[in-house]
Structure formats: structure tokens, C-alpha cells
Design an enzyme around this catalytic site. Structure first.
Site, PDB file in Angstrom:
ATOM      1  N   ASP A 170      22.274  70.072  39.992  1.00  0.00           N
ATOM      2  CA  ASP A 170      22.052  70.361  41.402  1.00  0.00           C
ATOM      3  C   ASP A 170      21.633  69.105  42.170  1.00  0.00           C
ATOM      4  O   ASP A 170      20.931  68.238  41.653  1.00  0.00           O
ATOM      5  CB  ASP A 170      20.953  71.424  41.525  1.00  0.00           C
ATOM      6  CG  ASP A 170      20.658  71.808  42.951  1.00  0.00           C
ATOM      7  OD1 ASP A 170      21.560  72.352  43.611  1.00  0.00           O
ATOM      8  OD2 ASP A 170      19.528  71.560  43.409  1.00  0.00           O
ATOM      9  N   GLU A 215      26.999  68.509  41.409  1.00  0.00           N
ATOM     10  CA  GLU A 215      27.090  69.023  42.777  1.00  0.00           C
ATOM     11  C   GLU A 215      26.804  67.819  43.680  1.00  0.00           C
ATOM     12  O   GLU A 215      25.656  67.522  43.999  1.00  0.00           O
ATOM     13  CB  GLU A 215      26.091  70.149  43.016  1.00  0.00           C
ATOM     14  CG  GLU A 215      26.301  70.844  44.356  1.00  0.00           C
ATOM     15  CD  GLU A 215      25.064  70.867  45.239  1.00  0.00           C
ATOM     16  OE1 GLU A 215      25.196  71.282  46.405  1.00  0.00           O
ATOM     17  OE2 GLU A 215      23.993  70.462  44.791  1.00  0.00           O
TER      18      GLU A 215
END
Length: 686
Positions: free
Chosen positions: A322, A375
């Protein structure tokens, strides 16, 4: 023997300590990638042979540290720890401690403050709002060897990867609103995922977190399996069952930042230990979180060990990392004067970049074909390039550019789509620059952004047609696939983390047919190598799997292209009409003569359309789209067609046909002669 074999060959050390210098030294150097075997709470035997737990924690700035727990009445005088001065690590063995007991570290600072902290390496924690760590074991007998062996031998680049992203708390709940457990989820989710044609499940973070509304992205227990849904061994059971059903499991992982909760990592030993001491590098004010101090090599040991912990101990098949962009840039979400440049005066976070490279090298050295997914939302180059070529070393990256462009386009009134046609074609300019995953994720269906189907232009019925177009385009576009839960059946309301999906929509015909369409697409994708075999970054032949037929027909808002497998035996022609205008005849070039059949039609009646467009076409010797042959197809309004060339019918040679005719004629004459002779015999006898 203790679970993780961290004793120094059973030999007693100074002051009755157990941990050898070597793993502590490697931890300080940032290269102890299994530090969870040394730090934390581990069951074993004391030097006197009694059962208990060995506790160890990194707290270099503390004046004193004690283990307080159920077993010693939470008295800090009964669990005082010994400090290895050279390494900043404290340890103590407590006899009589059993699995299932709550504990914390009582930390005394040199300022005289005393506070309680949960264990950064705890394997299990109390269910929120309580936050003590819990002693436990990670024993589990796995039954997924077949899956692991297959994964180890197969590179993911050339496989179909169709990911179902889901949030454990809100996928489905009991009638009273309580969560399904890991074991219940195995029974409910796995059959559903298989039916829908997904190859992988991606779970939003399952490390322990205290605040439900953070969805798991503010982690307080990096090594602790989320207690909301059961015990660590039950999470292993869930993953094991997925593997036994040929489903991979990916987990969201959050190494970029952590929350400020007082019981967790923030100012762990009274000082900024895990976070950077300067707020210009150590805080994300917009998120209300703290940023790991990438200049400390111990942080590298902590986090790389954590990644390997989930991959090795829990058999996850990959991690979606993330907020990578926030790690790469020192000025991320910061105004002028709110960030510190690197030693060269630039905005690149050199230490975080090195961490990511070391992370990926460590993972792939041990587990070569797991998925490390970034990401990363900027144009940073080489995210999925090897470290030895200057890249970050991930093997996949979310394609955020494709996602933004295509969703912007699908929200346009069709009258204006011809002016936005480039939003569909431009992503092919960089489609092979990285190993991409086309992600329609949870971030796109919250905070007023509306659900996927509600983003679509048009009336209620047209929105379903448009959503089918979007999915047909996605599944046929180069890149692996990811769809967030609820999108598969066209949930109209935004995702709500506190409630389950709107399963009652199955009672409505349009939604039921959208379910059937999503499942058909998922299975079609898996069954056709043309859609997944040739799309790897830097492979040299990426465009061999894709050929434009109609890239510039902006006036009609039509796209057409070919997808091909490596052996060219699987060839799918894709034609998509993004306007509500029918084309009774639309000419498209084809590679060779023969019959071409529509094998999937988004306008099929079983998917909610009117059925038009499902035909078979014979190629004509009329050049088109750089081919010598072409077909005139019917391309209905707001329709996507997958068209495949039928295998040629077998032609029998003329000589063989003549021979067969002569043989059959001879046999007929023989039968006639026998019949005639038999009749004459019967006549003479009479």
C-alpha cells in the site's frame, strides 16, 4: 525445545540470557529477515527445564522494561527484563506462562515515565477495543503442498490472474451483524469465488488494527492475525482451503505508515523509535499517521521480516504493498517548507527506495513466484523492473492511469465520447512499460465517488449495458484483473465498511444477469490464453499479443483489436461500441479467410441484453485494417463482442470421394444380384 529455536544451543549466557549475539547483530544491521523468530513471545523451556515463554523486545532508549501479564499479576517487578546493551534488545524467560495469556511491556523512560505497550511482534491480540498481546503458538498442519509446488514452478506473468478484492468485515455478516469467522468465510467465500471465475482473493489488511473505519490500513499489530475473525490457526485454515480449491490469496500490506495509538509503535520506548523524529519526514498529517524512519536499519529488519512472516508462515501468495508513492517521494502530500530534501537536494526518499529494493530481493530469493504488487500512482519508472537494472523489483503494479482514464470516459455522455476517445487508446501507449494489474478497487467506490454502476452514463437499463462494456474492455485489455466486491453484480450504493454487501439484489433480474455475465467473463478469461499469455514488461514481444484493428474510429466511438496467444492458436477479435447507436453493418479486417463466430456477446439475453449481435460471419476477400480479408458484423448499441475464427471444416479429397462412391455402387449391385438370385430360386421351387 521452543517453537523457533532461538536459544544459543541450550547454553546459558550472561545473566541467564538466551539470545545469541549473531541474530541481534544482524537485526541491527537491517538484514535479519526472520527477526520474528528472535523478538516477541516464544514458548519453550527454561534452563531449569520448566515450561514458559521467552520474551524479547527492541527498546534501546528505555531505562527499564518488564513483562506484565496474567501470569504475574501485571506486576512490573516480577517480569524485569535484561538489556543487551550493544543491541538495544531486552529479554526475559518467564516460567509458568501458558498460551492464551494477555501481556504487555511496561516501559520506563529516563524521564521517569512508565507506560504499557503491546508487543510489536505479537502473533495474536485481544479483540478491539482491548489491545493487550496474547501468547500463542503458530502450529498448523498444512495440506496445500500441491498448490505451493505448482506456484513455485510457475511464473505468474503468463497465467490468468483474476483477483476478487474484498473486505472481510463487510463482504457478508451474520443476521445480527456479527462477522463471519475465518473458518465460516472459507465455507462461504471459496465456492462463490470459484463460481464467479476468480483465480485469487485479495483481502484488505488482516494485520491487527484498532479502528474499524481505517479498513485495516492503520496497523497496530504487524505480526498479529486479526482477532475479529478468529485465531491465527483459523486464518491459516482459510488460506489452506483456498489453496486446496486452486485459489490464491493476496493480502494488503502497509509498510508506509502507522497510527499514533499510545499502546502501539508510536514513541515506543519513550523516544521516536519506529518513526522519524522530524515531522517533516516522520508524519503524514493528512492521514494522521506516522512514517517509518527509513534511516534506521532495524526498521528494515522489522518490516522485511514481517513481509516474509505472512508469506512463509501463513502461505499468502503475495502482498499488495500500500501507498508506495508516499514512500518514494519526500514531498508526498506536503507543501513547500513541509519536507526535507535528500542529501543531493532532491525529493526522492533514497532510504525508502533502498528498503523497497531489499524487500523485493529478499522475498524473491526465498519465494520466487509470489506476487509483490505496488500500489504506485505516479509515473515513477521501473517499478516492476529488476533491482539489478535500477528498478524497485516488484513484479506487478496497479495501473492507476488506465483506471482513471477509463472511468472518466465511461461517465461521459456518448455525444462527447468522440472527443475523449484517446482515454481508451492512450493506455496502450504504456501498457507494457510495467507488469500491470488493471484495478477497479475499493478506493473507487467510497467517499462520494459512487459505485461503479452508478458512475456509468445513462438510464437504469443503459447503466447495466455500460458496466458490461467496461468489464468486457477490461478483461480483453493487456494486464491482470482486479475487481472490488459488489462490482460483480452492479451494487448501486457505495461500499459501506460497516454493513455487508447488498445481497438482496439477487432477487432483481438485471443484477442477477450481471452476476451471470461477470462469471462468464471470468471463466472465458481463464480459458483463453490470448487474453493473458503475452503482456509481460521487458519480454521483448509484448505487442505480439495485441493488434489494433480500429483504434481511431472516434466518430463512432468504436474500438476493435485482436488478442493472440503465444502459439497463435487462440485468437480473439474484440469489437466494442461505446455509443447507444446500432451499426447494422460494421466492417472489420480479419487475418484470414473462413467463418468467424461471436463467442461472447455483452448484449446476450441471458446477460440482460436483447440478444442482437450473436452471429457467425464468413470472411470476404476485401482488404481492411491491413488484412486481405474482412467481415461485416452487426454491432449493436452499447455492446461488446468477442469473436473467434471457427476451425475449418475437413475437406475430403476428390479421389477419395470417387473411390467411396464406386465402392458403395459395387456393394449395392452385389446386394441387388443376390436379391434377384434369391427371388428366382424361390420361384423355381414353387
Amino acid at each position: 525445545m521452543n517453537d523457533f529455536d532461538i536459544y544459543k544451543n541450550g547454553k546459558k549466557r550472561d545473566a541467564g540470557t538466551y539470545i545469541d549475539d549473531a541474530p541481534m547483530y544482524l537485526f541491527n544491521q537491517g538484514v535479519n529477515y526472520e527477526s520474528y523468530r528472535m523478538l516477541g513471545a516464544h514458548r519453550g523451556k527454561s534452563f531449569s527445564g520448566k515450561d514458559g515463554y521467552l520474551f524479547a523486545v527492541w527498546a534501546p532508549h528505555a531505562k527499564s522494561v518488564s513483562v506484565v501479564c496474567d501470569g504475574n499479576g501485571w506486576d512490573r517487578n516480577k517480569g524485569r527484563m535484561y538489556k543487551h546493551m550493544d543491541f538495544g534488545i531486552w529479554e526475559v524467560f518467564l516460567e509458568g506462562i501458558e498460551p492464551g495469556q494477555c501481556y504487555k511491556y511496561s516501559i520506563e523512560t529516563f524521564r521517569g515515565d512508565i507506560f504499557l505497550k503491546s508487543d510489536p511482534y505479537a502473533f495474536y491480540s485481544e479483540v478491539r477495543p482491548a489491545n493487550a498481546s496474547i501468547t500463542t503458538e503458530l502450529d498448523y498442519e498444512w495440506n496445500d503442498k500441491k498448490w505451493i509446488d505448482k506456484r513455485t514452478k510457475t511464473e505468474p506473468y503468463y497465467k490468468p490472474i483474476n483477483i476478487y478484492e474484498m473486505h472481510f468485515s463487510s463482504w457478508k455478516t451474520h443476521e445480527d451483524g456479527s462477522y463471519l469467522t475465518y473458518t465460516e468465510m472459507a465455507d462461504e467465500l471459496i465456492p462463490y469465488v470459484k463460481k464467479m471465475g476468480y483465480t485469487h482473493i485479495e483481502v484488505m489488511p488482516l494485520s491487527e488494527y484498532p479502528f474499524d473505519a481505517s479498513w485495516g490500513y492503520q496497523v497496530t499489530g504487524y505480526y498479529s492475525a486479526n482477532s475479529r475473525f478468529g485465531r491465527p490457526e483459523e486464518l491459516k485454515y482459510f488460506i489452506d482451503k483456498c489453496h486446496q480449491n486452486d485459489i490464491g490469496v493476496i493480502m494488503d500490506w502497509v509498510p508506509a505508515h502507522f497510527p499514533k495509538d499510545g499502546f502501539a509503535l508510536a514513541k515506543f520506548d519513550g523516544e521516536c523509535l519506529f518513526e522519524h523524529p522530524d515531522s517533516r519526514r516522520g508524519e503524514h498529517k493528512e492521514w494522521g499517521t506516522l512514517v517509518f524512519d527509513w534511516t534506521k536499519t532495524e526498521i528494515w529488519s522489522f518490516l522485511i521480516s514481517n513481509a516474509l512472516f505472512w508469506l512463509q508462515e501463513f502461505h499468502f501468495d503475495g502482498l499488495r504493498v500500500d501507498a508506495v508513492s508516499s514512500m518514494l517521494y519526500l514531498d508526498y502530500n506536503r507543501n513547500d517548507g513541509e519536507w526535507l530534501p535528500n542529501k543531493y537536494g532532491g525529493k526522492e526518499n533514497l532510504e525508502a527506495i533502498e528498503f523497497l529494493q531489499k524487500l523485493n530481493m529478499a522475498v524473491f530469493e526465498r519465494l520466487p513466484n509470489v506476487m509483490m504488487i505496488a500500489e504506485e500512482s505516479t509515473a515513477w519508472g521501473g517499478v516492476t523492473s529488476p533491482v539489478n537494472k535500477g528498478g524497485l523489483g516488484f513484479n506487478f503494479k496497479w495501473n492507476m492511469g488506465w483506471m482513471h482514464d477509463v472511468l472518466d470516459y465511461m461517465q461521459c455522455d456518448p455525444y462527447f465520447r468522440k472527443g475523449n476517445h484517446y482515454k481508451l487508446t492512450f493506455p496502450m501507449m504504456y501498457a507494457f512499460a510495467e507488469n500491470y494489474i488493471l484495478a477497479l478497487s475499493h478506493d473507487e467506490v467510497v467517499h462520494g465517488k459512487r459505485s461503479l454502476i452508478d458512475k456509468m452514463w445513462g438510464t437504469y437499463e443503459e447503466k447495466f449495458s455500460e458496466l458490461r462494456l467496461l468489464y468486457a474492455y477490461m478483461y480483453s485489455h493487456p494486464g491482470k484483473k482486479l475487481l472490488f466486491m459488489g462490482g460483480e453484480f452492479g451494487q448501486f450504493i457505495e461500499w459501506r465498511f460497516a454493513e455487508q454487501l447488498d445481497w438482496r439484489l439477487e432477487e432483481y433480474d438485471n443484477h442477477k444477469k450481471m452476476w451471470e455475465y461477470s462469471a462468464a467473463l471470468g471463466h472465458f478469461y481463464q480459458e483463453h490464453p490470448a487474453f493473458f499469455e503475452i503482456e509481460r514488461e521487458l519480454s521483448g514481444g509484448e505487442w505480439e499479443g495485441f493488434k489494433w484493428l480500429k483504434a481511431q474510429d472516434c466518430e463512432n466511438s468504436v474500438l476493435a483489436y485482436l488478442r493472440l496467444s503465444k502459439d497463435k492458436k487462440d485468437e480473439i477479435l474484440v469489437a466494442i461500441n461505446f455509443t447507444p447507436i446500432d451499426h447494422a453493418i460494421y466492417t472489420i479486417g480479419v487475418p484470414e479467410n473462413g467463418d468467424y463466430k461471436v463467442v461472447l456477446n455483452s448484449n446476450d439475453k441471458k446477460f440482460g441484453g436483447d440478444g442482437s449481435g450473436s452471429k457467425t460471419y464468413h470472411a470476404k476477400k476485401i482488404p481492411c485494417d491491413e488484412f486481405d480479408y474482412s467481415i461485416d458484423i452487426t454491432l449493436p448499441a452499447l455492446t461488446a463482442l468477442y469473436i473467434q475464427k471457427l476451425p475449418p471444416t475437413k475437406k475430403v479429397k476428390k479421389e477419395k470421394v470417387v473411390g467411396l462412391v464406386k465402392k458403395q455402387t459395387s456393394e449395392i449391385k452385389t446386394i441387388e444380384n443376390k436379391t434377384k438370385a434369391l427371388a428366382e430360386t424361390e420361384k423355381s421351387e414353387k
